[in-house]
Write a protein that holds these residues in place. Structure first.
Motif, PDB file in Angstrom:
ATOM      1  N   GLU A  24      35.544  22.571  33.544  1.00  0.00           N
ATOM      2  CA  GLU A  24      36.432  23.335  34.424  1.00  0.00           C
ATOM      3  C   GLU A  24      36.331  24.830  34.153  1.00  0.00           C
ATOM      4  OE1 GLU A  24      37.567  20.818  32.484  1.00  0.00           O
ATOM      5  OE2 GLU A  24      37.771  19.264  34.016  1.00  0.00           O
ATOM      6  N   TRP A  46      39.098  21.778  44.392  1.00  0.00           N
ATOM      7  CA  TRP A  46      39.090  21.098  43.106  1.00  0.00           C
ATOM      8  C   TRP A  46      39.919  19.827  43.154  1.00  0.00           C
ATOM      9  CZ3 TRP A  46      38.962  24.287  38.013  1.00  0.00           C
ATOM     10  CH2 TRP A  46      37.872  25.159  38.038  1.00  0.00           C
ATOM     11  N   MET A  70      41.053  18.215  37.787  1.00  0.00           N
ATOM     12  CA  MET A  70      40.440  19.481  37.374  1.00  0.00           C
ATOM     13  C   MET A  70      41.478  20.597  37.411  1.00  0.00           C
ATOM     14  SD  MET A  70      36.810  19.158  39.396  1.00  0.00           S
ATOM     15  CE  MET A  70      36.337  20.832  39.086  1.00  0.00           C
ATOM     16  N   ARG A  71      42.285  20.618  38.463  1.00  0.00           N
ATOM     17  CA  ARG A  71      43.339  21.635  38.571  1.00  0.00           C
ATOM     18  C   ARG A  71      44.284  21.537  37.385  1.00  0.00           C
ATOM     19  NH1 ARG A  71      45.401  20.029  44.322  1.00  0.00           N
ATOM     20  NH2 ARG A  71      43.396  19.889  45.330  1.00  0.00           N
ATOM     21  N   ILE A  81      42.567  22.849  34.134  1.00  0.00           N
ATOM     22  CA  ILE A  81      42.416  24.307  34.010  1.00  0.00           C
ATOM     23  C   ILE A  81      43.767  24.971  33.799  1.00  0.00           C
ATOM     24  CG2 ILE A  81      42.436  24.936  36.473  1.00  0.00           C
ATOM     25  CD1 ILE A  81      40.004  26.409  33.939  1.00  0.00           C
TER      26      ILE A  81
END
Length: 141
Positions: free
Chosen positions: A65, A96, A100-101, A104
């Motif tokens: 990421e 995304w 993944m969001r 990160i």
């Protein structure tokens, strides 16, 4: 000794297989030198990677990421910083995967090292995801 000759013990000698190479131990011109250094062999003066090689190795150790986010940040760096952060946030929101969001955002909250522009974009993304009315109202129960 050649075939048919006897050695000092009186036995017949076997013909010897050709050893290949020259009499001084070097390979013959048509044979590969198996002891020659290759590109895979480190040079005696070779140390740890520097410059671009070190950057490439550092990038390979980054979480996916962060690596992808930094690629996006580099692509948006030609914009003024605020606009670039907005573009990064929009990209994260639109393209995304939710995992993944989440990853990160967690990495930003944990203070992990990353590109400043990426960090700013993730912070804008987080602000856009918060429903202010729901935060201000107590939860039912």
């Amino acid at each position: 000794m050649t075939q048919g000759q006897t050695d000092p013990s009186g036995r017949h000698a076997r013909p010897q297989e050709p050893s290949g190479g020259l009499s001084d131990g070097r390979p013959a011109p048509d044979e590969p030198d198996l002891d020659a250094p290759t590109d895979a062999d480190p040079a005696p003066t070779q140390g740890p990677p520097t410059g671009e090689a070190a950057d490439a190795q550092r990038r390979q150790r980054l979480p996916a990421e962060v690596r992808m986010g930094e690629d996006i940040a580099r692509a948006m760096a030609h914009h003024p910083p605020q606009r670039a952060a907005e573009e990064i946030a929009t990209h994260i929101r639109k393209f995304w995967d939710p995992r993944m969001r989440s990853s990160i955002v967690g990495r930003v909250e944990a203070g992990e090292p990353m590109d400043d522009l990426l960090r700013a974009g993730v912070q804008l993304y987080r602000q856009g995801e918060i429903d202010r009315a729901e935060v201000a109202e107590p939860s039912g129960g």
